[in-house]
Every structure is written in structure tokens, then in C-alpha cells.
Design a protein around this motif. Structure first.
Motif, short mmCIF file in Angstrom:
data_model
loop_
_atom_site.label_atom_id
_atom_site.label_comp_id
_atom_site.label_asym_id
_atom_site.label_seq_id
_atom_site.Cartn_x
_atom_site.Cartn_y
_atom_site.Cartn_z
N ASP A 254 -95.92 32.81 -4.82
CA ASP A 254 -97.11 32.62 -4.00
C ASP A 254 -98.17 33.65 -4.33
O ASP A 254 -99.36 33.33 -4.43
CB ASP A 254 -96.74 32.70 -2.51
CG ASP A 254 -95.88 31.52 -2.07
OD1 ASP A 254 -96.07 30.43 -2.62
OD2 ASP A 254 -95.01 31.71 -1.20
N ALA A 255 -97.75 34.91 -4.52
CA ALA A 255 -98.70 35.96 -4.90
C ALA A 255 -99.29 35.70 -6.28
O ALA A 255 -100.47 35.96 -6.53
CB ALA A 255 -98.01 37.33 -4.86
N ILE A 256 -98.47 35.16 -7.18
CA ILE A 256 -98.94 34.85 -8.53
C ILE A 256 -99.98 33.74 -8.50
O ILE A 256 -101.02 33.82 -9.15
CB ILE A 256 -97.75 34.49 -9.43
CG1 ILE A 256 -96.86 35.71 -9.66
CG2 ILE A 256 -98.22 33.92 -10.76
CD1 ILE A 256 -95.57 35.41 -10.37
N CYS A 257 -99.71 32.70 -7.72
CA CYS A 257 -100.66 31.58 -7.62
C CYS A 257 -101.98 32.04 -6.99
O CYS A 257 -103.06 31.61 -7.43
CB CYS A 257 -100.05 30.44 -6.80
SG CYS A 257 -98.67 29.60 -7.63
N ASP A 258 -101.90 32.91 -5.99
CA ASP A 258 -103.13 33.44 -5.39
C ASP A 258 -103.92 34.27 -6.39
O ASP A 258 -105.16 34.19 -6.45
CB ASP A 258 -102.78 34.30 -4.17
CG ASP A 258 -102.24 33.46 -3.02
OD1 ASP A 258 -102.47 32.24 -3.02
OD2 ASP A 258 -101.56 34.04 -2.14
N LEU A 259 -103.20 35.05 -7.21
CA LEU A 259 -103.88 35.86 -8.23
C LEU A 259 -104.56 34.98 -9.27
O LEU A 259 -105.69 35.26 -9.70
CB LEU A 259 -102.87 36.80 -8.89
CG LEU A 259 -103.40 37.69 -10.02
CD1 LEU A 259 -104.48 38.63 -9.50
CD2 LEU A 259 -102.27 38.47 -10.67
N ILE A 260 -103.90 33.91 -9.67
CA ILE A 260 -104.49 33.01 -10.67
C ILE A 260 -105.74 32.34 -10.12
O ILE A 260 -106.77 32.25 -10.81
CB ILE A 260 -103.45 31.95 -11.11
CG1 ILE A 260 -102.27 32.62 -11.84
CG2 ILE A 260 -104.09 30.90 -12.01
CD1 ILE A 260 -101.13 31.67 -12.16
N GLN A 261 -105.66 31.88 -8.87
CA GLN A 261 -106.83 31.22 -8.29
C GLN A 261 -107.98 32.19 -8.06
O GLN A 261 -109.15 31.81 -8.11
CB GLN A 261 -106.43 30.55 -6.97
CG GLN A 261 -105.51 29.34 -7.17
CD GLN A 261 -105.13 28.68 -5.86
OE1 GLN A 261 -105.11 29.32 -4.82
NE2 GLN A 261 -104.82 27.39 -5.91
N HIS A 262 -107.66 33.45 -7.81
CA HIS A 262 -108.70 34.46 -7.61
C HIS A 262 -109.37 34.85 -8.93
O HIS A 262 -110.59 34.94 -9.02
CB HIS A 262 -108.11 35.69 -6.92
CG HIS A 262 -109.08 36.83 -6.81
ND1 HIS A 262 -110.16 36.80 -5.95
CD2 HIS A 262 -109.14 38.03 -7.46
CE1 HIS A 262 -110.84 37.92 -6.07
NE2 HIS A 262 -110.23 38.69 -6.98
N MET A 263 -108.55 35.09 -9.98
CA MET A 263 -109.09 35.53 -11.26
C MET A 263 -109.65 34.38 -12.09
O MET A 263 -110.62 34.56 -12.83
CB MET A 263 -108.01 36.26 -12.07
CG MET A 263 -107.56 37.58 -11.48
SD MET A 263 -106.36 38.42 -12.57
CE MET A 263 -107.34 38.60 -14.07
N LYS A 264 -109.01 33.19 -11.98
CA LYS A 264 -109.37 32.03 -12.80
C LYS A 264 -109.47 32.40 -14.29
O LYS A 264 -110.54 32.26 -14.91
CB LYS A 264 -110.67 31.41 -12.31
CG LYS A 264 -110.51 30.66 -11.00
CD LYS A 264 -111.77 29.94 -10.62
CE LYS A 264 -111.54 28.97 -9.46
NZ LYS A 264 -110.86 29.57 -8.30
N PRO A 265 -108.37 32.87 -14.88
CA PRO A 265 -108.41 33.22 -16.31
C PRO A 265 -108.43 31.98 -17.18
O PRO A 265 -108.25 30.85 -16.71
CB PRO A 265 -107.10 34.01 -16.50
CG PRO A 265 -106.18 33.43 -15.46
CD PRO A 265 -107.05 33.06 -14.29
N GLY A 266 -108.64 32.20 -18.47
CA GLY A 266 -108.65 31.08 -19.41
C GLY A 266 -107.28 30.72 -19.93
O GLY A 266 -107.09 29.64 -20.51
#
Length: 463
Positions: free
Chosen positions: A163-175
Motif C-alpha cells: 500500500d505504501a509502495i502504491c501511494d509512492l508511485i501515484q505521488h511520484m508518477k515516475p516513468g
């Protein structure tokens, strides 16, 4: 507040079938010993949800649909070219935007090394997020220094909570997102331990949702079990877009990347790498590498050509036929199908007159490549007879053809491509099916002598 009830179920790792009790054979797919124990929360049926009720109301549907003609598929937005030519070849031309790629392989094969080099290759184009659950960020930093990977646009995080990983991905939106590995990820909503069937399936599903909704390409590393398959439920391989296997013998420096599933390209292509102290290096010319050190003037050797997707690869076939010291002769094959070898030996005995009943026969494909194509039959037959007669196959000769039960040499596909590769590698004579000669352009192969044969006995007479 009452605690959630837990129950034990048994999940098939081959098809995902769930059973309330253990069985030796899965009732769905028929595989043996694939049901593994898992602990899940018992969920009560709640009927129709409020969202479903609202979807049937006068206010209209909750979700929105797009017209197919309005969806953009421009090339610059559809793929990311990594610059690692062998990886791009296997993926079908680059990384597709929003795709989820599952990468499996034996421990120590170089999965993490390949993905870290991938991060360095695409970091100049897009931001990269590397999530590690097995190592610390300092360990990743040390490997990056050894591999001389560019570090400006690569972000690292050591985390296992999905869950923390998914939140980080949605926050950073990396390529690009790298998950290493899925077996270490943990979902708090599931009570079982990390690496269990339910954990792996749920974590993969959540990463898939984030990747598709945000169009972020994601690479997931998966461990393999003792049978060589990716550990976890088979449904994990069904929901991802691409499944790659990174293969290679630990005693050999060569690594082979294969695609067993690819929604955006062919599954016949392979990528070859050389494992060095500075990381993985692309092998641009596999034929030259596999033929290096080939013995000259030694019996029992013949060169074959196999097609890996659109690429022809020359490989050396070694055979050893010697008198057996036992009542039952030994037969062994490395890199070649054992049953196919026995079939060819029977053809040589029946149709060509070479008695094999009291001989030990060994077949070896040099370089660790598996020749599973029937176009290599003629090369195997010539190598076996060459060892039996102790008469070398000419060093400038290559044999291409399928051998039938009647001893006939049959046509093969992509013969022109194979002959071009052989001519480029310096071979001046080629033993090929006679029926295929009328389809060839002789001007293109003016520097090569084409020897057409109808039966395997005629090919052996050329030794």
C-alpha cells in the motif's frame, strides 16, 4: 469489535484453483502436487454494493468509456527504447507504456543486475523508481557504482508494504518502476506471510491497477521454484502483459533472455548477454561467440543453424559414439531432445546401415543453447557418423535439414536466412535438402557450394 475469521484453503500454483481441502491432484488442471496451503480472511457476502446500486439509478453509470478511435497510439508515446538492443528485441521493440513485465530466473542469474542497468539506460529519458524488498539502498548504491550506472534520475526505496509502495508511485508518477521482488511484498489486508499465494496474487493485482491507471511501465522480479517455474500462482502470469525468463548456467558466462508471454511482440525472440565483472554486456553476434574455439580437423563435430525468432544462430553440435562396456548402451544428450536423438539413431541404423545397438552415444550442444528445432537433425546425424567413422566433417561445411523416418532429408523454413548467416560466418559448403534448391537464388550464394541431398545416406557420403 469481532475479529475477522481466518480459514485455511489450498490453492493450485498451476491454475489458481481454490479448494477447502488438500488433494494430490488438482481437479481443475489435473496437475499433481500443486496444491499449497494458504490462510485467508473469511469474507461474508454483502449483496449488491452501494456503487452497483448507484450505477442502475437515473444518475447514469459510475465509470466512463472512451471511443476506440479517440485513443492515441502514436509511436513516441507507445514505447520506450531502452538502448539495450537484446532487451528491446525480446520486448518487441521497447517497453510499452503502462505494461507490466514479470522477470523470473534462477538465483544469481543476473536479474537485479539487468534491471539496474536498464534503469541507467532509460534514466536520461524518464524518471525511474526502484523498489527493493531484498536489499538496502546502500547495497543498491554499491552495485550501481560497480556497474557505472548513471544515478541522477534514479530514486531508491527499501519498502515491502504494497500500500505504501502504491501511494509512492501515484505521488511520484515516475516513468518506470522496478519491483525487486514480488515475493518480499506484503499486503496488510491479508493475514498470510509474504511470498504466499494470496500475498503474491494480491500484490501483483494492486501493482497492475496502479500501472494501468497511471500508464507507468512496471518490471516485477519473481523467484522461481525447484522446477524452474516462477513461484506463486499461475494467475500471476496470466494478468501481467509480458513474462520473461533469464536463463543461464552459473558455470558459464552467457545468459539468455526469453519471452514465454508477450502481448506486444513475438515470443520466439531471444536476447543473449555476457556476464562480466562490469555487468551484463550485449552479445551482438551470437554465432561468432558460440563457434569460438571450435576444434579443427576433429571428428564428431558439425555446425547447425537454428532460428530464434527472426535471428539465425550457428551452433556447434558435438557427438561421441564409442563401444559400450555394458549390456545396455548409454545414451545422453545435453541441449538436444533425448527422444529425438534416439529417433535419429534408429534412422541411421535402419536407413543408413550404421549399427548403434552396442554403442554409447553422447550429444552435446556447445555454449548451453538448446536446439529444439528439427532443422538441426541432419547436423546431429553427420556428427554421430563422423565420430563413429572417426572421419571429420569438413571445417567449412554446414548441414541444414530435417530427417524423416524414411531417411529422407526434408525442407526447412527460412533456409535463405540460414544460408546468409552461414555465408557471413565464412562457410563455403552447405548440405541442404535437394527439394529446396529450386527456391534459392544462386547469384546470392555464389561464394557457397550448395550440396543438395535427398536421403541422409547421401549426406553421409560427403564426409
Amino acid at each position: 469489535m469481532p475479529k475477522d475469521k481466518l480459514k485455511t484453503v489450498y490453492v493450485c500454483t498451476s491454475c489458481g484453483e481454490v479448494s477447502s481441502r488438500w488433494m494430490g491432484r488438482c481437479p481443475s488442471c489435473g496437475e499433481w502436487n500443486t496444491l499449497v496451503e494458504d490462510i485467508v480472511r473469511e469474507q461474508k457476502s454483502k449483496g449488491l454494493s452501494s456503487k452497483a446500486t448507484r450505477g442502475n439509478s437515473a444518475s447514469g453509470p459510475v465509470i466512463a468509456a472512451s471511443k476506440l478511435k479517440d485513443i492515441s497510439t502514436t509511436e513516441e508515446r507507445s514505447r520506450i527504447i531502452t538502448g539495450i538492443s537484446e532487451l528491446d528485441r525480446v520486448l518487441g521493440g521497447g517497453i510499452v507504456i503502462g505494461s507490466v513485465v514479470l522477470l523470473g530466473g534462477e538465483p544469481g542469474a543476473g536479474k537485479s543486475t539487468l534491471l539496474l542497468q536498464l534503469c541507467g539506460a532509460v534514466a536520461k529519458k524518464v524518471d525511474v523508481l526502484y523498489i527493493t524488498g531484498e536489499e538496502s539502498t546502500r547495497q543498491i548504491k554499491l552495485r550501481a557504482l560497480r556497474l557505472k550506472v548513471a544515478q541522477e534520475d534514479i530514486s531508491l526505496a527499501a519498502e515491502t508494504d504494497i500500500d505504501a509502495i502504491c501511494d509512492l508511485i501515484q505521488h511520484m508518477k515516475p516513468g518506470l518502476v522496478i519491483i525487486d521482488s514480488i515475493q518480499t511484498m506484503n499486503c496488510a489486508d491479508i493475514s498470510s506471510s509474504s511470498g504466499s499465494v494470496s500475498q503474491v496474487k494480491e500484490c501483483t493485482a494492486r501493482l497492475l491497477t496502479v500501472a494501468k491507471s497511471n500508464e507507468i511501465p512496471t518490471f516485477i522480479v519473481g523467484h522461481v521454484n525447484k522446477d524452474g517455474a516462477i513461484a506463486g500462482p499461475k494467475v500471476m502470469e496470466h494478468i501481467v502483459d509480458t513474462v520473461l525468463y533469464f536463463e543461464g548456467d552459473k558455470m558459464l558466462p552467457y545468459r539468455v533472455l526469453r519471452a514465454v508471454k508477450n502481448r506486444y511482440g513475438s515470443t520466439n525472440e531471444i536476447g543473449m548477454f555476457d556476464m562480466t565483472s562490469a555487468g551484463l554486456k550485449v552479445i551482438e553476434n551470437p554465432s561468432k561467440l558460440l563457434l569460438e574455439g571450435r576444434p579443427i580437423g576433429v571428428s564428431g563435430n558439425c555446425v547447425a543453424c537454428t532460428m530464434e525468432g527472426s535471428r539465425p544462430i550457428l551452433s556447434e553440435v558435438q557427438a561421441l559414439a564409442t563401444k559400450s562396456g555394458f549390456g545396455t548402451p548409454r545414451r545422453a544428450a545435453s541441449g538436444f531432445d533425448f527422444n529425438r536423438m534416439n529417433l535419429l539413431l534408429a534412422v541411421l541404423e535402419k536407413r543408413a546401415g550404421f549399427f548403434m545397438g552396442n554403442l554409447d552415444v553422447y550429444i552435446n550442444i556447445v555454449g548451453g543453447l538448446d536446439l529444439d528445432e528439427t532443422a538441426c537433425d541432419l547436423s546431429v546425424c553427420m556428427a554421430v557418423v563422423s565420430s563413429l567413422l572417426d572421419k571429420p566433417v569438413p571445417d567449412d561445411m554446414i548441414a541444414i535439414g530435417e530427417v524423416g523416418l524414411g531417411g529422407e532429408v526434408r525442407n526447412v523454413v527460412n533456409l535463405e536466412i540460414r544460408l546468409r548467416e552461414a555465408q557471413r560466418m565464412g562457410f563455403t559448403r552447405a548440405v541442404i535438402p535437394k527439394h529446396s534448391m529450386r527456391q534459392l537464388d544462386y547469384e546470392e550464394f555464389s561464394n557457397m557450394e550448395l550440396l543438395g541431398v535427398t536421403y541422409v545416406k547421401q549426406a553421409i557420403s560427403l564426409l
